[in-house]
Design a protein around this motif. Structure first.
Motif, PDB file in Angstrom:
ATOM      1  N   ASP A 173      -4.770  10.246 -10.962  1.00 55.63           N
ATOM      2  CA  ASP A 173      -5.908   9.321 -11.082  1.00 55.63           C
ATOM      3  C   ASP A 173      -5.729   8.274 -12.180  1.00 55.63           C
ATOM      4  OD1 ASP A 173      -7.235  10.760  -9.048  1.00 55.63           O
ATOM      5  OD2 ASP A 173      -8.023  12.182 -10.525  1.00 55.63           O
ATOM      6  N   ALA A 174      -4.515   8.107 -12.709  1.00 54.58           N
ATOM      7  CA  ALA A 174      -4.302   7.077 -13.723  1.00 54.58           C
ATOM      8  C   ALA A 174      -4.144   5.697 -13.087  1.00 54.58           C
ATOM      9  CB  ALA A 174      -3.076   7.403 -14.569  1.00 54.58           C
ATOM     10  N   LEU A 175      -3.537   5.677 -11.888  1.00 50.38           N
ATOM     11  CA  LEU A 175      -3.342   4.412 -11.181  1.00 50.38           C
ATOM     12  C   LEU A 175      -4.518   4.197 -10.244  1.00 50.38           C
ATOM     13  CD1 LEU A 175      -1.810   1.921 -10.397  1.00 50.38           C
ATOM     14  CD2 LEU A 175      -0.287   3.321  -8.979  1.00 50.38           C
ATOM     15  N   GLN A 176      -5.340   3.234 -10.582  1.00 47.21           N
ATOM     16  CA  GLN A 176      -6.584   3.017  -9.853  1.00 47.21           C
ATOM     17  C   GLN A 176      -6.568   1.704  -9.088  1.00 47.21           C
ATOM     18  OE1 GLN A 176      -9.894   3.399 -12.553  1.00 47.21           O
ATOM     19  NE2 GLN A 176      -9.302   5.471 -13.195  1.00 47.21           N
ATOM     20  N   THR A 177      -7.213   1.726  -7.933  1.00 50.15           N
ATOM     21  CA  THR A 177      -7.383   0.514  -7.140  1.00 50.15           C
ATOM     22  C   THR A 177      -8.663  -0.185  -7.569  1.00 50.15           C
ATOM     23  OG1 THR A 177      -6.278   1.522  -5.235  1.00 50.15           O
ATOM     24  CG2 THR A 177      -7.643  -0.411  -4.807  1.00 50.15           C
ATOM     25  N   VAL A 178      -8.538  -1.438  -7.915  1.00 42.80           N
ATOM     26  CA  VAL A 178      -9.706  -2.247  -8.275  1.00 42.80           C
ATOM     27  C   VAL A 178     -10.000  -3.141  -7.083  1.00 42.80           C
ATOM     28  CG1 VAL A 178     -10.699  -3.876  -9.922  1.00 42.80           C
ATOM     29  CG2 VAL A 178      -9.020  -2.185 -10.698  1.00 42.80           C
ATOM     30  N   ARG A 179     -11.005  -2.768  -6.335  1.00 41.12           N
ATOM     31  CA  ARG A 179     -11.270  -3.422  -5.058  1.00 41.12           C
ATOM     32  C   ARG A 179     -11.398  -4.933  -5.207  1.00 41.12           C
ATOM     33  NH1 ARG A 179     -15.560  -0.683  -1.146  1.00 41.12           N
ATOM     34  NH2 ARG A 179     -13.913   0.896  -1.346  1.00 41.12           N
ATOM     35  N   GLY A 180     -10.672  -5.630  -4.356  1.00 42.97           N
ATOM     36  CA  GLY A 180     -10.731  -7.083  -4.335  1.00 42.97           C
ATOM     37  C   GLY A 180      -9.921  -7.761  -5.422  1.00 42.97           C
ATOM     38  N   LYS A 181      -9.302  -6.960  -6.311  1.00 41.58           N
ATOM     39  CA  LYS A 181      -8.556  -7.558  -7.422  1.00 41.58           C
ATOM     40  C   LYS A 181      -7.112  -7.083  -7.476  1.00 41.58           C
ATOM     41  CE  LYS A 181     -12.596  -8.335 -10.388  1.00 41.58           C
ATOM     42  NZ  LYS A 181     -13.198  -8.077 -11.719  1.00 41.58           N
ATOM     43  N   GLY A 182      -6.891  -5.769  -7.429  1.00 42.57           N
ATOM     44  CA  GLY A 182      -5.524  -5.277  -7.530  1.00 42.57           C
ATOM     45  C   GLY A 182      -5.479  -3.843  -8.002  1.00 42.57           C
ATOM     46  N   ASN A 204       0.834  -1.208   0.000  1.00 45.40           N
ATOM     47  CA  ASN A 204       0.000   0.000   0.000  1.00 45.40           C
ATOM     48  C   ASN A 204       0.867   1.256   0.000  1.00 45.40           C
ATOM     49  OD1 ASN A 204      -2.260  -1.640   0.177  1.00 45.40           O
ATOM     50  ND2 ASN A 204      -2.396  -1.474   2.404  1.00 45.40           N
ATOM     51  N   VAL A 205       1.922   1.233   0.810  1.00 46.11           N
ATOM     52  CA  VAL A 205       2.809   2.383   0.897  1.00 46.11           C
ATOM     53  C   VAL A 205       3.501   2.631  -0.442  1.00 46.11           C
ATOM     54  CG1 VAL A 205       4.886   3.322   1.992  1.00 46.11           C
ATOM     55  CG2 VAL A 205       3.169   2.138   3.369  1.00 46.11           C
ATOM     56  N   TYR A 206       3.970   1.560  -1.075  1.00 43.81           N
ATOM     57  CA  TYR A 206       4.665   1.731  -2.352  1.00 43.81           C
ATOM     58  C   TYR A 206       3.725   2.205  -3.456  1.00 43.81           C
ATOM     59  CZ  TYR A 206       9.239   0.080  -1.002  1.00 43.81           C
ATOM     60  OH  TYR A 206      10.477  -0.024  -0.428  1.00 43.81           O
ATOM     61  N   ILE A 207       2.489   1.737  -3.439  1.00 44.00           N
ATOM     62  CA  ILE A 207       1.520   2.218  -4.424  1.00 44.00           C
ATOM     63  C   ILE A 207       1.305   3.719  -4.245  1.00 44.00           C
ATOM     64  CG2 ILE A 207      -0.909   2.162  -5.088  1.00 44.00           C
ATOM     65  CD1 ILE A 207       0.630  -0.135  -6.262  1.00 44.00           C
ATOM     66  N   THR A 208       1.240   4.169  -2.993  1.00 41.96           N
ATOM     67  CA  THR A 208       1.115   5.606  -2.720  1.00 41.96           C
ATOM     68  C   THR A 208       2.315   6.357  -3.257  1.00 41.96           C
ATOM     69  OG1 THR A 208      -0.229   5.210  -0.735  1.00 41.96           O
ATOM     70  CG2 THR A 208       0.886   7.342  -0.899  1.00 41.96           C
ATOM     71  N   ARG A 209       3.508   5.801  -3.075  1.00 42.59           N
ATOM     72  CA  ARG A 209       4.715   6.453  -3.578  1.00 42.59           C
ATOM     73  C   ARG A 209       4.719   6.520  -5.099  1.00 42.59           C
ATOM     74  NH1 ARG A 209       9.648   3.872  -0.124  1.00 42.59           N
ATOM     75  NH2 ARG A 209      10.782   4.614  -1.960  1.00 42.59           N
ATOM     76  N   VAL A 210       4.260   5.459  -5.745  1.00 47.67           N
ATOM     77  CA  VAL A 210       4.185   5.458  -7.210  1.00 47.67           C
ATOM     78  C   VAL A 210       3.197   6.514  -7.696  1.00 47.67           C
ATOM     79  CG1 VAL A 210       3.421   4.116  -9.209  1.00 47.67           C
ATOM     80  CG2 VAL A 210       4.937   3.071  -7.512  1.00 47.67           C
ATOM     81  N   ARG A 211       2.068   6.630  -7.000  1.00 46.39           N
ATOM     82  CA  ARG A 211       1.093   7.663  -7.375  1.00 46.39           C
ATOM     83  C   ARG A 211       1.708   9.057  -7.258  1.00 46.39           C
ATOM     84  NH1 ARG A 211      -3.386   4.324  -4.644  1.00 46.39           N
ATOM     85  NH2 ARG A 211      -4.631   3.595  -6.420  1.00 46.39           N
ATOM     86  N   LYS A 212       2.524   9.265  -6.221  1.00 50.72           N
ATOM     87  CA  LYS A 212       3.168  10.567  -6.044  1.00 50.72           C
ATOM     88  C   LYS A 212       4.153  10.844  -7.174  1.00 50.72           C
ATOM     89  CE  LYS A 212       2.722  10.830  -1.005  1.00 50.72           C
ATOM     90  NZ  LYS A 212       3.452  10.824   0.297  1.00 50.72           N
ATOM     91  N   LYS A 213       4.873   9.811  -7.614  1.00 47.46           N
ATOM     92  CA  LYS A 213       5.812   9.994  -8.722  1.00 47.46           C
ATOM     93  C   LYS A 213       5.059  10.316 -10.009  1.00 47.46           C
ATOM     94  CE  LYS A 213       9.500   9.450  -6.307  1.00 47.46           C
ATOM     95  NZ  LYS A 213      10.496   8.414  -6.434  1.00 47.46           N
ATOM     96  N   LEU A 214       3.935   9.671 -10.224  1.00 49.35           N
ATOM     97  CA  LEU A 214       3.110   9.985 -11.400  1.00 49.35           C
ATOM     98  C   LEU A 214       2.578  11.413 -11.311  1.00 49.35           C
ATOM     99  CD1 LEU A 214       1.125   6.635 -11.746  1.00 49.35           C
ATOM    100  CD2 LEU A 214       2.863   7.490 -13.324  1.00 49.35           C
ATOM    101  N   ALA A 215       2.205  11.811 -10.091  1.00 47.57           N
ATOM    102  CA  ALA A 215       1.683  13.169  -9.897  1.00 47.57           C
ATOM    103  C   ALA A 215       2.743  14.216 -10.210  1.00 47.57           C
ATOM    104  CB  ALA A 215       1.177  13.341  -8.472  1.00 47.57           C
TER     105      ALA A 215
END
Length: 233
Positions: free
Chosen positions: A213-222, A196-207
């Motif tokens: 909003d390009a990197l989306q969480t698909v609940r229950g899948k990935g 979860n932390v790394y996904i947040t960091r990746v979103r910040k790098k994209l930002a």
């Protein structure tokens, strides 16, 4: 021989770690002066850093940030502070992983081996020597760099591995298990919150590339990286 820099103020623990790691043919160095951790790091040029949180004068988070300004070498925190927020702070400040004390030396060894393989060995991101391009966003897997036009963003090894997997499968859902498998060998030792932390960091790098909003969480899948993103000013 891989060089490991131990930044820890417990002399007994340092001695035990050095004895243990030396048996596995690692070259170990321990900090001599806690006022000059960064100059010692630059002189030693280690392949990996073992770093405590509670240190004299400046804490481990501070030194992690300083090291990250000049190096992408793996940083593994080893600390008695076991709160979730301590682990989150370590990862957000640039660490690759976190182990709480007391610990099993075999687990420390497994994590060290895994991080070294990912950074320098057969699974190293930069061995591929190629780029991934999605809608003009370029991941340079050799330079650990994300580019969009003239914008260049530096990445850690782990951030690059996550982005590589997501960009190669743009518009498709990548499962959490797949990302964990891609990033860590020893999944049994990984706190799910770490991803979860790394996904947040990746979103910040994209930002930083004005991609939101390009990197989306698909609940229950990935997670899914949308390829039809637009640049936001």
């Amino acid at each position: 021989m891989f060089k490991i820099f131990i930044v820890e103020d417990d002399g007994k623990l340092v001695s035990l770690l050095e004895d243990f790691l030396t048996k596995y043919e690692y070259e170990t160095y321990s900090v001599k002066n806690f006022d000059t951790v960064l100059p010692q790091f630059e002189q030693i040029e280690p392949h990996l850093v073992l770093l405590d949180v509670n240190l004299p004068k400046y804490d481990g988070y501070y030194w992690c940030r300083q090291i990250r300004k000049i190096s992408t070498c793996p940083i593994l925190f080893v600390s008695a502070r076991d709160a979730k927020m301590d682990q989150v702070m370590a990862l957000e400040n640039g660490a690759d992983d976190y182990i709480t004390k007391p610990f099993d030396y075999e687990i420390v060894l497994a994590k060290i081996k895994s991080l070294l393989r990912r950074a320098y060995g057969s699974y190293a991101t930069n061995q591929n020597g190629w780029n991934v391009n999605v809608n003009g966003l370029i991941l340079d897997v050799e330079r650990l760099e994300l580019r969009l036009g003239q914008q260049k963003i530096e990445l850690s090894h782990t951030e690059a591995r996550i982005l590589e997997e997501l960009m190669k499968k743009a518009d498709r859902v990548v499962s959490r298990d797949r990302l964990l498998e891609k990033i860590w060998d020893e999944q049994a030792f990984v706190d799910d919150n770490t991803l979860n932390v790394y996904i947040t960091r990746v979103r910040k790098k994209l930002a930083q590339c004005h991609i939101n909003d390009a990197l989306q969480t698909v609940r229950g899948k990935g997670y899914q990286l949308k390829a039809n993103w637009s640049i936001e000013s």
